[in-house]
Design a protein around this motif. Structure first.
Motif, PDB file in Angstrom:
ATOM      1  N   VAL A  20       0.832  -1.207   0.000  1.00 47.57           N
ATOM      2  CA  VAL A  20       0.000   0.000   0.000  1.00 47.57           C
ATOM      3  C   VAL A  20       0.866   1.257   0.000  1.00 47.57           C
ATOM      4  O   VAL A  20       1.791   1.396   0.801  1.00 47.57           O
ATOM      5  CB  VAL A  20      -0.934   0.017   1.232  1.00 47.57           C
ATOM      6  N   PHE A  21       0.536   2.164  -0.923  1.00 45.89           N
ATOM      7  CA  PHE A  21       1.100   3.515  -0.918  1.00 45.89           C
ATOM      8  C   PHE A  21      -0.018   4.443  -0.468  1.00 45.89           C
ATOM      9  O   PHE A  21      -0.975   4.674  -1.218  1.00 45.89           O
ATOM     10  CB  PHE A  21       1.603   3.908  -2.308  1.00 45.89           C
ATOM     11  N   ALA A  22       0.079   4.930   0.760  1.00 48.73           N
ATOM     12  CA  ALA A  22      -0.979   5.747   1.347  1.00 48.73           C
ATOM     13  C   ALA A  22      -0.636   7.225   1.191  1.00 48.73           C
ATOM     14  O   ALA A  22       0.267   7.744   1.866  1.00 48.73           O
ATOM     15  CB  ALA A  22      -1.162   5.398   2.826  1.00 48.73           C
ATOM     16  N   GLY A  23      -1.340   7.910   0.299  1.00 46.49           N
ATOM     17  CA  GLY A  23      -1.136   9.343   0.120  1.00 46.49           C
ATOM     18  C   GLY A  23      -1.874  10.109   1.198  1.00 46.49           C
ATOM     19  O   GLY A  23      -3.072   9.896   1.409  1.00 46.49           O
ATOM     20  N   VAL A  24      -1.164  11.003   1.886  1.00 48.54           N
ATOM     21  CA  VAL A  24      -1.773  11.780   2.970  1.00 48.54           C
ATOM     22  C   VAL A  24      -1.522  13.267   2.750  1.00 48.54           C
ATOM     23  O   VAL A  24      -0.504  13.669   2.172  1.00 48.54           O
ATOM     24  CB  VAL A  24      -1.223  11.365   4.359  1.00 48.54           C
ATOM     25  N   LEU A  25      -2.449  14.061   3.220  1.00 56.22           N
ATOM     26  CA  LEU A  25      -2.318  15.520   3.091  1.00 56.22           C
ATOM     27  C   LEU A  25      -1.278  16.055   4.057  1.00 56.22           C
ATOM     28  O   LEU A  25      -0.620  17.055   3.791  1.00 56.22           O
ATOM     29  CB  LEU A  25      -3.679  16.179   3.347  1.00 56.22           C
ATOM     30  N   ASN A  26      -1.130  15.362   5.190  1.00 57.55           N
ATOM     31  CA  ASN A  26      -0.163  15.783   6.205  1.00 57.55           C
ATOM     32  C   ASN A  26       0.604  14.558   6.693  1.00 57.55           C
ATOM     33  O   ASN A  26       0.072  13.745   7.451  1.00 57.55           O
ATOM     34  CB  ASN A  26      -0.872  16.474   7.370  1.00 57.55           C
ATOM     35  N   LYS A  27       1.846  14.424   6.265  1.00 62.88           N
ATOM     36  CA  LYS A  27       2.648  13.249   6.601  1.00 62.88           C
ATOM     37  C   LYS A  27       3.001  13.192   8.085  1.00 62.88           C
ATOM     38  O   LYS A  27       3.394  12.139   8.604  1.00 62.88           O
ATOM     39  CB  LYS A  27       3.939  13.251   5.766  1.00 62.88           C
ATOM     40  N   ASP A  28       2.855  14.315   8.766  1.00 67.61           N
ATOM     41  CA  ASP A  28       3.139  14.359  10.205  1.00 67.61           C
ATOM     42  C   ASP A  28       1.865  14.397  11.045  1.00 67.61           C
ATOM     43  O   ASP A  28       1.926  14.587  12.264  1.00 67.61           O
ATOM     44  CB  ASP A  28       4.003  15.586  10.541  1.00 67.61           C
ATOM     45  N   GLY A  29       0.721  14.226  10.413  1.00 62.76           N
ATOM     46  CA  GLY A  29      -0.553  14.315  11.121  1.00 62.76           C
ATOM     47  C   GLY A  29      -0.906  13.042  11.882  1.00 62.76           C
ATOM     48  O   GLY A  29      -0.203  12.032  11.812  1.00 62.76           O
ATOM     49  N   ARG A  30      -2.031  13.100  12.599  1.00 66.53           N
ATOM     50  CA  ARG A  30      -2.453  11.974  13.438  1.00 66.53           C
ATOM     51  C   ARG A  30      -2.797  10.744  12.599  1.00 66.53           C
ATOM     52  O   ARG A  30      -2.490   9.612  12.979  1.00 66.53           O
ATOM     53  CB  ARG A  30      -3.661  12.388  14.276  1.00 66.53           C
ATOM     54  N   GLY A  31      -3.452  10.966  11.464  1.00 64.09           N
ATOM     55  CA  GLY A  31      -3.816   9.839  10.618  1.00 64.09           C
ATOM     56  C   GLY A  31      -2.601   9.110  10.089  1.00 64.09           C
ATOM     57  O   GLY A  31      -2.552   7.868  10.100  1.00 64.09           O
ATOM     58  N   ALA A  32      -1.614   9.873   9.635  1.00 61.66           N
ATOM     59  CA  ALA A  32      -0.384   9.265   9.115  1.00 61.66           C
ATOM     60  C   ALA A  32       0.352   8.525  10.226  1.00 61.66           C
ATOM     61  O   ALA A  32       0.879   7.423  10.011  1.00 61.66           O
ATOM     62  CB  ALA A  32       0.507  10.353   8.514  1.00 61.66           C
ATOM     63  N   GLU A  33       0.390   9.115  11.402  1.00 59.76           N
ATOM     64  CA  GLU A  33       1.078   8.481  12.528  1.00 59.76           C
ATOM     65  C   GLU A  33       0.412   7.161  12.911  1.00 59.76           C
ATOM     66  O   GLU A  33       1.084   6.171  13.227  1.00 59.76           O
ATOM     67  CB  GLU A  33       1.087   9.435  13.724  1.00 59.76           C
ATOM     68  N   GLU A  34      -0.911   7.128  12.862  1.00 58.37           N
ATOM     69  CA  GLU A  34      -1.624   5.895  13.189  1.00 58.37           C
ATOM     70  C   GLU A  34      -1.334   4.798  12.167  1.00 58.37           C
ATOM     71  O   GLU A  34      -1.187   3.622  12.514  1.00 58.37           O
ATOM     72  CB  GLU A  34      -3.132   6.159  13.268  1.00 58.37           C
ATOM     73  N   LEU A  35      -1.244   5.174  10.897  1.00 52.49           N
ATOM     74  CA  LEU A  35      -0.915   4.188   9.865  1.00 52.49           C
ATOM     75  C   LEU A  35       0.490   3.625  10.076  1.00 52.49           C
ATOM     76  O   LEU A  35       0.725   2.423   9.907  1.00 52.49           O
ATOM     77  CB  LEU A  35      -1.023   4.811   8.467  1.00 52.49           C
ATOM     78  N   ARG A  36       1.423   4.490  10.474  1.00 55.02           N
ATOM     79  CA  ARG A  36       2.789   4.024  10.755  1.00 55.02           C
ATOM     80  C   ARG A  36       2.781   3.017  11.904  1.00 55.02           C
ATOM     81  O   ARG A  36       3.496   2.019  11.878  1.00 55.02           O
ATOM     82  CB  ARG A  36       3.688   5.207  11.152  1.00 55.02           C
ATOM     83  N   ARG A  37       1.962   3.300  12.898  1.00 57.07           N
ATOM     84  CA  ARG A  37       1.961   2.501  14.114  1.00 57.07           C
ATOM     85  C   ARG A  37       1.242   1.162  13.938  1.00 57.07           C
ATOM     86  O   ARG A  37       1.661   0.147  14.501  1.00 57.07           O
ATOM     87  CB  ARG A  37       1.293   3.293  15.248  1.00 57.07           C
ATOM     88  N   THR A  38       0.188   1.149  13.154  1.00 58.18           N
ATOM     89  CA  THR A  38      -0.669  -0.043  13.103  1.00 58.18           C
ATOM     90  C   THR A  38      -0.463  -0.922  11.873  1.00 58.18           C
ATOM     91  O   THR A  38      -0.892  -2.081  11.880  1.00 58.18           O
ATOM     92  CB  THR A  38      -2.154   0.367  13.159  1.00 58.18           C
ATOM     93  N   CYS A  39       0.155  -0.398  10.828  1.00 55.17           N
ATOM     94  CA  CYS A  39       0.276  -1.166   9.588  1.00 55.17           C
ATOM     95  C   CYS A  39       1.643  -1.837   9.462  1.00 55.17           C
ATOM     96  O   CYS A  39       2.566  -1.547  10.213  1.00 55.17           O
ATOM     97  CB  CYS A  39       0.013  -0.269   8.376  1.00 55.17           C
ATOM     98  N   SER A  40       1.754  -2.700   8.473  1.00 60.14           N
ATOM     99  CA  SER A  40       2.983  -3.470   8.273  1.00 60.14           C
ATOM    100  C   SER A  40       4.053  -2.626   7.586  1.00 60.14           C
ATOM    101  O   SER A  40       3.803  -1.490   7.167  1.00 60.14           O
ATOM    102  CB  SER A  40       2.700  -4.704   7.419  1.00 60.14           C
ATOM    103  N   GLN A  41       5.228  -3.220   7.440  1.00 61.91           N
ATOM    104  CA  GLN A  41       6.349  -2.547   6.771  1.00 61.91           C
ATOM    105  C   GLN A  41       6.080  -2.361   5.283  1.00 61.91           C
ATOM    106  O   GLN A  41       6.759  -1.572   4.623  1.00 61.91           O
ATOM    107  CB  GLN A  41       7.627  -3.376   6.948  1.00 61.91           C
ATOM    108  N   ARG A  42       5.094  -3.098   4.745  1.00 61.98           N
ATOM    109  CA  ARG A  42       4.792  -2.964   3.308  1.00 61.98           C
ATOM    110  C   ARG A  42       4.209  -1.600   2.984  1.00 61.98           C
ATOM    111  O   ARG A  42       4.318  -1.116   1.860  1.00 61.98           O
ATOM    112  CB  ARG A  42       3.791  -4.047   2.871  1.00 61.98           C
ATOM    113  N   LEU A  43       3.525  -0.979   3.965  1.00 65.31           N
ATOM    114  CA  LEU A  43       2.850   0.297   3.700  1.00 65.31           C
ATOM    115  C   LEU A  43       3.852   1.449   3.671  1.00 65.31           C
ATOM    116  O   LEU A  43       4.701   1.569   4.552  1.00 65.31           O
ATOM    117  CB  LEU A  43       1.787   0.557   4.764  1.00 65.31           C
ATOM    118  N   SER A  44       3.727   2.283   2.642  1.00 65.45           N
ATOM    119  CA  SER A  44       4.577   3.475   2.512  1.00 65.45           C
ATOM    120  C   SER A  44       3.696   4.714   2.531  1.00 65.45           C
ATOM    121  O   SER A  44       2.660   4.763   1.851  1.00 65.45           O
ATOM    122  CB  SER A  44       5.358   3.448   1.193  1.00 65.45           C
ATOM    123  N   LEU A  45       4.088   5.695   3.317  1.00 65.82           N
ATOM    124  CA  LEU A  45       3.360   6.958   3.376  1.00 65.82           C
ATOM    125  C   LEU A  45       3.928   7.939   2.365  1.00 65.82           C
ATOM    126  O   LEU A  45       5.145   8.074   2.224  1.00 65.82           O
ATOM    127  CB  LEU A  45       3.441   7.546   4.776  1.00 65.82           C
TER     128      LEU A  45
END
Length: 390
Positions: free
Chosen positions: A113-138
């Motif tokens: 998964v390549f997850a495009g986010v409006l704010n790479k330092d925001g809460r949503g992005a941080e949650e994806l980093r914390r809960t998803c696997s190493q395959r996911l890239s922000l």
């Protein structure tokens, strides 16, 4: 039955049934996750066909059996999912809502998964980093910023290399301030078109070379408001309608490349797209400042101030369970024969049918009753009161 068993047509029925059954079992083996659905959709029609042969005789029964087998095969092709493997998918608007839930869902299924986010330092992005696997890239991805779109393309290209990108899910979108179309400032119309339509087109055009390599999927998350007219959604609905039409044209044009395109029209889901109270205050202020004196007088202050209450009550009418939308997107990404249009959620398909197949006056009447509000513009209240006096 004895006569049937000894006749050439009887043996033909047995042969066709055997071939059909082997095909079904092979399909189920290739798609274990859908095994139950495959067996139900295929073996039951086969049994029905054999019953017809027994009751109607070999000739008529064989015709019925072939017909139900053909119908079953069409349904089966739409339900069988391709294996996930190492398929890579780009999702825009992954900070919150559907995009955020979809990034987690696909990551859990094994997608890259390549997850495009409006704010790479925001809460949503941080949650994806914390809960998803190493395959996911922000990816820092404001889809209205051409530089960020190109940079995202460069990063994705480096990772997928020769395999290409399997899917692009254009999910990022904004609602704007729901209000009568006459009241909305032109900036709201332009912003909705910029994000909901032009941004999705920019992302699609940029990433299509990667989709051509994989003969992958383009999935555009539109809205129920993009398929049917709904009061107070003139700007949002127009931008989503443009996205839906873009999807339809691209579905036709990209088929020669083996790329399949789908539009998703969810009904009301609790995604947080309406924004925060601070954003509402800002939008309300902009709306009020751009109204002419005549318009403000005709609608009345109480009607204008009551528009915000509509936003406050929106979540109560929306479902918090996003699984119907996630399942629809997954089907669009993996089905051997995906649908061109998905309508997940309560009422989405029913309202679309009413709009398409009933007289417009009936649809307008139905919507007015379903979405009726107690708030009425000041001039109309005055006119109604004077009519009653007369």
């Amino acid at each position: 039955m004895d006569a049937l068993a000894g006749s050439p047509l009887g043996w033909l029925c047995v042969g066709v049934t055997t071939l059909f059954g082997v095909t079904v079992l092979c399909t189920a083996k290739r798609s274990p996750a859908e095994k139950t659905n495959v067996l139900v959709w295929s073996l039951l029609p086969a049994l029905l066909g054999l019953l017809c042969v027994a009751m109607l005789g070999a000739g008529e029964g064989l015709v019925v059996f072939c017909a139900v087998s053909l119908i079953s095969s069409v349904c089966l092709g739409g339900r069988v999912l391709l294996p996930v493997g190492e398929k890579a998918v780009l999702i825009t608007g992954s900070d919150t809502g559907i995009g955020h839930a979809l990034a987690k869902y696909l990551d859990n299924l094994g997608f890259v998964v390549f997850a495009g986010v409006l704010n790479k330092d925001g809460r949503g992005a941080e949650e994806l980093r914390r809960t998803c696997s190493q395959r996911l890239s922000l990816l820092q991805l404001d889809i209205t910023n051409a530089t960020q779109v190109k940079e995202a393309y460069r990063k994705v290209s480096e990772k997928v290399q020769n395999t290409g990108l399997w899917g692009v899910v254009n999910n990022a979108g904004i609602l704007g301030f729901p209000a009568d179309g006459e009241l909305l400032p032109m900036s709201t119309y332009r912003q909705c078109m910029e994000v909901n339509f032009f941004g999705a087109v920019e992302v699609s055009k940029t990433f299509l070379p990667l989709l051509r390599k994989s003969q992958g999927r383009l999935v555009n998350v539109s809205s129920m408001a993009g398929g049917i007219p709904l009061p107070r959604y003139a700007a949002y609905g127009a931008s989503k309608a443009a996205l839906s039409m873009f999807s339809g044209v691209m579905r036709q044009e990209l088929s020669k490349w083996g790329i399949k395109v789908a539009a998703v029209h969810p009904s009301g889901f609790r995604t947080g797209i309406q924004g925060t109270s601070d954003l509402w205050d800002k939008q309300e202020k902009e709306l009020m400042e751009n109204l002419s004196a005549d318009t403000r007088q005709d609608y009345g202050e109480d009607y204008l101030l009551g528009l915000k209450s509509y936003l406050l009550h929106m979540p109560a009418y929306c479902s918090a369970n996003l699984s119907p939308v996630l399942s629809a997107v997954l089907h669009a990404l993996l089905a051997k024969r995906p649908h061109g249009l998905y309508t997940p959620g309560k009422g989405a398909y029913v309202l679309l049918c009413i709009f398409c197949y009933f007289p417009l006056w009936f649809y307008d009447f139905f919507i007015s009753k379903m979405l009726s509000t107690e708030s009425v513009p000041r001039v109309l209240r005055t006119s109604e009161a004077e009519s009653k006096k007369l």
